[in-house]
Design a protein around this motif. Structure first.
Motif, PDB file in Angstrom:
ATOM      1  N   LYS A 151       1.890  -1.139   5.789  1.00 10.35           N
ATOM      2  CA  LYS A 151       2.061  -0.914   4.350  1.00 10.35           C
ATOM      3  C   LYS A 151       2.101  -2.229   3.580  1.00 10.35           C
ATOM      4  O   LYS A 151       1.741  -2.267   2.409  1.00 10.35           O
ATOM      5  CB  LYS A 151       3.348  -0.120   4.080  1.00 10.35           C
ATOM      6  CG  LYS A 151       3.248   1.339   4.416  1.00 10.35           C
ATOM      7  CD  LYS A 151       4.510   2.076   3.994  1.00 10.35           C
ATOM      8  CE  LYS A 151       4.661   2.007   2.505  1.00 10.35           C
ATOM      9  NZ  LYS A 151       5.602   2.896   1.907  1.00 10.35           N
ATOM     10  N   ARG A 187       0.828  -1.199   0.000  1.00 10.60           N
ATOM     11  CA  ARG A 187       0.000   0.000   0.000  1.00 10.60           C
ATOM     12  C   ARG A 187       0.868   1.257   0.000  1.00 10.60           C
ATOM     13  O   ARG A 187       1.938   1.283   0.588  1.00 10.60           O
ATOM     14  CB  ARG A 187      -0.886  -0.003   1.243  1.00 10.60           C
ATOM     15  CG  ARG A 187      -1.814  -1.191   1.278  1.00 10.60           C
ATOM     16  CD  ARG A 187      -2.457  -1.376   2.609  1.00 10.60           C
ATOM     17  NE  ARG A 187      -3.488  -0.368   2.840  1.00 10.60           N
ATOM     18  CZ  ARG A 187      -4.168  -0.265   3.974  1.00 10.60           C
ATOM     19  NH1 ARG A 187      -3.912  -1.086   4.976  1.00 10.60           N
ATOM     20  NH2 ARG A 187      -5.087   0.657   4.107  1.00 10.60           N
ATOM     21  N   ASP A 188       0.375   2.296  -0.661  1.00 10.82           N
ATOM     22  CA  ASP A 188       1.050   3.589  -0.633  1.00 10.82           C
ATOM     23  C   ASP A 188       0.742   4.305   0.669  1.00 10.82           C
ATOM     24  O   ASP A 188      -0.399   4.300   1.144  1.00 10.82           O
ATOM     25  CB  ASP A 188       0.579   4.480  -1.780  1.00 10.82           C
ATOM     26  CG  ASP A 188       1.338   4.241  -3.068  1.00 10.82           C
ATOM     27  OD1 ASP A 188       2.322   3.483  -3.062  1.00 10.82           O
ATOM     28  OD2 ASP A 188       0.934   4.829  -4.093  1.00 10.82           O
ATOM     29  N   GLY A 190      -4.819  -3.567   0.450  1.00  8.00           N
ATOM     30  CA  GLY A 190      -5.742  -2.451   0.591  1.00  8.00           C
ATOM     31  C   GLY A 190      -5.325  -1.258  -0.237  1.00  8.00           C
ATOM     32  O   GLY A 190      -4.369  -1.312  -1.008  1.00  8.00           O
ATOM     33  N   GLY A 191      -6.074  -0.184  -0.060  1.00  5.38           N
ATOM     34  CA  GLY A 191      -5.800   1.059  -0.766  1.00  5.38           C
ATOM     35  C   GLY A 191      -4.795   1.904  -0.025  1.00  5.38           C
ATOM     36  O   GLY A 191      -4.111   1.450   0.892  1.00  5.38           O
ATOM     37  N   ALA A 192      -4.745   3.160  -0.411  1.00  9.58           N
ATOM     38  CA  ALA A 192      -3.784   4.094   0.172  1.00  9.58           C
ATOM     39  C   ALA A 192      -4.067   4.327   1.656  1.00  9.58           C
ATOM     40  O   ALA A 192      -5.209   4.286   2.105  1.00  9.58           O
ATOM     41  CB  ALA A 192      -3.818   5.418  -0.570  1.00  9.58           C
TER      42      ALA A 192
END
Length: 178
Positions: free
Chosen positions: A106, A2-3, A110-112
């Motif tokens: 991280k 993840r970002d 998932g998303g950011a």
């Protein structure tokens, strides 16, 4: 992976914490729409304890919030980095005990993950090299004193990903690492 995205309101001279220079309504409806788009792309909110307690003390009680921020904050997975917080009292929230736990976060699916406010945590994340993107809402203000986004001794090589100017004079600059 993840970002990890640092989102900050910042002055032209790089200050993110100093007195009372910032008003969230100052950006106008176009900026609010940009915030909504960012919220739609992120499924995690990361803060330090102080910012978390400030958010928790305000947003859960906002029942008539046309911005959508209250609804988002009440639903999104919140991760708070704290060595002292025991009971977050706002679900869904997970307590992380340090920056190493953020590394592990991280690595999950998932998303950011968006980190906002939390200047001490933000400085730790920058120093540890964990930030993938900076979303900076630059306000046309110079305060000439205060805590800055980047701690001393943390040079960064960034590339501008996008920029958006709003009628209010605020500019959203999105930077990623080279």
């Amino acid at each position: 992976m993840r970002d990890l995205v640092v989102t900050q309101n910042i002055t032209v001279d790089g200050v993110i914490e100093a007195g009372d220079w910032f008003g969230p309504a100052d950006g106008g409806p176009e900026l609010l729409e940009a915030l909504r788009k960012q919220m739609a792309r992120a499924d995690g909110l990361l803060t330090g304890r102080v910012t978390f307690e400030q958010l928790r003390g305000y947003w859960p009680t906002q029942t008539d919030d046309p911005s959508g921020i209250a609804s988002y904050l009440n639903k999104v997975q919140k991760d708070v980095v704290s060595s002292t917080l025991q009971d977050p009292g706002w679900t869904p929230t997970t307590i992380l005990r340090g920056v190493d736990d953020v590394r592990g976060l991280k690595d999950t699916a998932g998303g950011a993950i968006v980190c906002t406010g939390s200047i001490d945590l933000t400085h730790q994340l920058i120093t540890a090299g964990l930030v993938d993107e900076y979303r900076l809402f630059v306000y046309p203000t110079v305060v000439a004193t205060g805590r800055r986004l980047f701690p001393d001794g943390s040079p960064q090589s960034l590339r501008l990903h996008t920029s958006t100017s709003f009628p209010s004079g605020v500019t959203l600059l999105i930077y990623r690492h080279r």
